[in-house]
Scaffold this active site. Structure first.
Site, PDB file in Angstrom:
ATOM      1  CG  HIS A  75      -1.697   1.244   1.447  1.00 31.20           C
ATOM      2  ND1 HIS A  75      -2.771   1.615   0.665  1.00 31.20           N
ATOM      3  CD2 HIS A  75      -1.546   2.239   2.362  1.00 31.20           C
ATOM      4  CE1 HIS A  75      -3.249   2.780   1.100  1.00 31.20           C
ATOM      5  NE2 HIS A  75      -2.535   3.177   2.113  1.00 31.20           N
ATOM      6  CG  ASP A  88      -8.543   5.180   8.470  1.00 36.48           C
ATOM      7  OD1 ASP A  88      -9.237   6.027   9.049  1.00 36.48           O
ATOM      8  OD2 ASP A  88      -7.365   5.380   8.122  1.00 36.48           O
ATOM      9  CB  THR A 113      -4.695   0.581   3.418  1.00 31.14           C
ATOM     10  OG1 THR A 113      -5.292   1.802   3.818  1.00 31.14           O
ATOM     11  CG2 THR A 113      -5.480  -0.029   2.284  1.00 31.14           C
TER      12      THR A 113
HETATM   13 MN    MN Z   1      -5.758   4.137   7.482  1.00 32.49          MN
END
Ligand code: MN
Length: 429
Positions: free
Chosen positions: A136, A235, A361
């Site tokens: 990520h 999130d 993530t």
């Molecule tokens: Mn985050």
């Protein structure tokens, strides 16, 4: 004894692929009808009400602090008692739900999951979001800094920022698209507008159990004894607000408008069979000593399968099922849970029962394993086409995003449940 093969007397817990078999026993906080809020444990399609079990005299062998904690309306007191008490409770619940001698006494303490309203599992004190997926970090970095995608600190420091706990909600709650300061790359000045690049982040939520006093740190050896369990965590992120505000101090209003958790907290003990080795490539820097341990290298990672699904307004209108956008796995994380705990406290920062970590993530090495639309669509440049022909670059009003997680397979599965939220149109500022 291989507890994987212990069955419950509750038939729904023994169905192949059931998310909540006897070896899971995730915690949740729930209420039903006009009853007060209680702690429960998921089993099959039911929740065992811990307050009711205590009142039925089934926890009489426990010491008063544990008997008290299970009667509380949030998990914080139980979290604070520490892992010896969690293990004692887990052992007793396993006995109560497997031994038929207890069936008559336990059955009245079970509630259908379909009949309850879930609440947040605890009062979340502080919330820290990490950034532990190197895949990520690299893909997002390459969008913002093509020549220098991964900053030099990434492979040394488990990067994180302190988030906001007040806007964290439990799965099922809808929210409005946020507004904020946006500035187009060539515009002279920013404008206050509705976010146009709303995104999800596929994360694991990590709940701290017993904390540590200010001025002390938690070693790698002790780190996981301070972790109560894990949830699914979204999130939610406003990418256009983020792009303008994030330098030099990191995300602010792009993150604090809404975040959400699955109702279930899966205990670390249930994840034990899915532990795997944690490796660092030989060409990468090896971690500093305070972030390293033999145990962490042997079994610091966890094989948790993670998925993102979308259900658009058109899919709902056409009675089409939700569609999977991507999947990834927590075992690909660059840093482990123990390393997050050890790093967070190395300066003497105190953690408290009910504190929440976001894992960051979770994306895999391949583009189609991206845990955000920012990555999947390469910053909105390459829209994805859904099976009904609709296209997406970012999340649109009326979309429902569903994050799911589980360990195991179609036979024996440890479900983390799911977190799902519907996005509503925002108020134009
Ligand atoms: Mn985050």
């Amino acid at each position: 004894m291989n507890t994987n093969h212990v069955n419950s007397w509750l038939p729904s817990a023994n169905i192949a692929g059931c998310e909540f078999p006897l070896v899971n026993l995730p915690y949740a906080v729930f209420s039903c009808a006009d009853q007060p809020q209680h702690i429960g444990v998921g089993i099959g399609d039911k929740i065992a009400n811990l307050n009711a079990l205590e009142e039925a005299g089934l926890f009489d062998q426990f010491d008063p602090s544990l008997r008290d904690a299970v009667k509380h309306s949030t998990l914080n007191p139980l979290m604070g008692l520490g892992y010896a008490h969690w293990n004692a409770l887990r052992l007793r619940l396993t006995e109560l739900l497997s031994n038929r001698d207890f069936q008559d006494k336990v059955e009245p303490c079970l509630v259908d999951q379909s009949e309850v309203v879930f609440n947040l599992p605890c009062e979340i004190g502080d919330y820290t979001d990490f950034y532990t997926s190197v895949h990520h970090a690299t893909r997002v970095g390459s969008l913002f800094r093509p020549d220098n995608p991964l900053l030099p600190n990434y492979k040394w420091v488990p990067i994180g920022y302190h988030g906001r706990a007040s806007s964290i909600r439990v799965s099922g709650e809808a929210f409005k698209r946020p507004a904020g300061q946006l500035k187009a790359p060539n515009a002279e000045r920013p404008v206050l507008e509705l976010c146009k690049r709303l995104d999800y982040e596929l994360e694991l939520g990590i709940f701290i159990g017993q904390g540590n006093p200010l001025g002390t740190s938690i070693s790698m050896a002790d780190a996981e004894q301070h972790v109560f369990g894990v949830s699914m965590f979204n999130d939610w992120s406003a990418r256009d607000i983020q792009a303008w505000e994030y330098q030099p101090l990191g995300p602010f209003l792009s993150k604090n408008f809404f975040s959400s958790l699955s109702p279930w907290v899966v205990p670390m003990a249930a994840l034990e069979p899915y532990r795997c080795d944690w490796k660092r490539d030989s060409e990468d820097p090896q971690p500093l000593d305070y972030l390293d341990s033999k145990m962490n290298r042997a079994k610091g990672a966890i094989d948790i399968k993670l998925e993102v699904w979308i259900e658009t307004a058109k899919m709902r209108a056409d009675n089409q099922p939700a569609e999977r956008l991507s999947k990834s796995n927590f075992k690909d994380s660059y840093w482990t849970i123990a390393q997050m705990v050890a790093h967070h406290t190395v300066n003497g920062c105190d953690l408290k029962p009910g504190d929440l970590f976001g894992s960051g993530t979770q994306s895999g090495p391949h583009l189609d394993e991206s845990g955000s639309l920012l990555e999947l669509t390469t910053g909105g440049k390459n829209p994805i086409t859904l099976s009904n022909g609709e296209q997406r670059t970012f999340v649109e009003d009326g979309d429902r995003i569903i994050l799911k997680g589980y360990c195991g397979d179609d036979q024996l599965r440890i479900g983390l449940g799911q977190v799902e939220n519907l996005v509503l149109s925002g108020n134009t500022p």
